[in-house]
Design a protein around this motif. Structure first.
Motif, PDB file in Angstrom:
ATOM      1  N   GLN A  86       0.845  -1.203   0.000  1.00 56.91           N
ATOM      2  CA  GLN A  86       0.000   0.000   0.000  1.00 56.91           C
ATOM      3  C   GLN A  86       0.880   1.253   0.000  1.00 56.91           C
ATOM      4  O   GLN A  86       0.628   2.202  -0.734  1.00 56.91           O
ATOM      5  N   ALA A  87       1.933   1.214   0.823  1.00 53.41           N
ATOM      6  CA  ALA A  87       2.824   2.371   0.923  1.00 53.41           C
ATOM      7  C   ALA A  87       3.507   2.654  -0.411  1.00 53.41           C
ATOM      8  O   ALA A  87       3.569   3.804  -0.860  1.00 53.41           O
TER       9      ALA A  87
ATOM     10  N   PHE B  88       0.990   3.993  -2.921  1.00 55.98           N
ATOM     11  CA  PHE B  88       0.635   5.362  -2.572  1.00 55.98           C
ATOM     12  C   PHE B  88       1.745   6.346  -2.974  1.00 55.98           C
ATOM     13  O   PHE B  88       1.477   7.369  -3.610  1.00 55.98           O
ATOM     14  N   LEU B  89       2.982   6.001  -2.623  1.00 56.15           N
ATOM     15  CA  LEU B  89       4.100   6.921  -2.906  1.00 56.15           C
ATOM     16  C   LEU B  89       4.355   7.070  -4.412  1.00 56.15           C
ATOM     17  O   LEU B  89       4.621   8.166  -4.887  1.00 56.15           O
TER      18      LEU B  89
ATOM     19  N   ASP C 206       0.196   8.047  -6.062  1.00 57.41           N
ATOM     20  CA  ASP C 206      -0.556   9.175  -5.521  1.00 57.41           C
ATOM     21  C   ASP C 206       0.366  10.371  -5.321  1.00 57.41           C
ATOM     22  O   ASP C 206       0.093  11.477  -5.746  1.00 57.41           O
ATOM     23  N   GLU C 207       1.502  10.118  -4.671  1.00 58.25           N
ATOM     24  CA  GLU C 207       2.468  11.194  -4.452  1.00 58.25           C
ATOM     25  C   GLU C 207       3.354  11.426  -5.673  1.00 58.25           C
ATOM     26  O   GLU C 207       4.088  12.409  -5.733  1.00 58.25           O
TER      27      GLU C 207
ATOM     28  N   LEU D 207       6.077   9.986  -6.647  1.00 60.31           N
ATOM     29  CA  LEU D 207       7.517  10.009  -6.372  1.00 60.31           C
ATOM     30  C   LEU D 207       8.210   9.008  -7.303  1.00 60.31           C
ATOM     31  O   LEU D 207       7.569   8.097  -7.825  1.00 60.31           O
TER      32      LEU D 207
END
Lengths: 59, 135
Positions: free
Chosen positions: B85-86, B89-90, B93-94, B96
């Protein structure tokens, strides 16, 4: 609150000013969001640690 | 006098940043110990094909604005482990890079890549099963 520096807000927050604490959290919101990876539990955990840190910071 | 205040301000700001980063890492390490002890597997996969599939899925989600798809995606993401998930997300969504995500998660960039592929595979499987069940 918006005109105050982070340092001033930190001092107020440590003295028990909740609005100052909220303002610090607001200013760090972007970073908090990034490091909580979209997880609400993680977000709350980091905020708690942040508050703990501010309360114990030596100004 | 002003430079002294600037120094105090910078010092406090850096303290806040470090607290956020360290707390996030501590939480993440705790989660890793509890949930994600499985070893990372290296599979021979067609990376580009998987990524293309994910991009198609992502773009259709954005264009349709269908709330069902949004809920489906949310529950699909919940089926992933904490680290997966992390990573998703990174990276998505972010927005990066893999290197930046690796720095935040304190793992090698290659590990981020492996986790990403594994997570995308899981999502693909989830949506495939979901559509088969829906038929």
């Amino acid at each position: 609150m918006e005109n105050k520096s982070l340092y001033e807000l930190g001092k107020l927050a440590q003295a028990g000013d909740d609005m100052a604490m909220l303002e610090i959290i607001e200013r760090k919101k972007k970073m908090l969001k990034r490091y909580s990876f979209g997880d609400e539990d993680r977000y709350q955990f980091i905020i708690l640690k942040l508050i703990e840190g501010i309360k114990n910071y030596k100004f | 006098m002003e430079s002294k205040n600037d120094y105090k301000e910078e010092r406090f700001d850096s303290f806040l940043n470090k607290t956020i980063i360290l707390s996030a890492r501590n939480y993440f390490k705790k989660q890793m110990n509890i949930i994600d002890k499985e070893r990372l597997m290296i599979n021979d996969m067609d990376y580009s094909a998987i990524l293309d599939d994910f991009a198609t899925l992502n773009s259709s989600f954005l264009s349709t604005e269908d709330i069902d798809v949004s809920l489906q995606l949310k529950s699909a993401l919940k089926s992933l482990s904490a680290i997966e998930q992390a990573v998703i997300f990174l990276l998505y969504d972010e927005e990066l890079s893999q290197k930046e995500a690796a720095e935040i998660l304190e793992v090698y960039s290659k590990t981020v890549s492996k986790i990403k592929i594994r997570a995308i595979n899981k999502l693909k499987r989830y949506f495939k099963e979901d559509s088969e069940n829906g038929k």
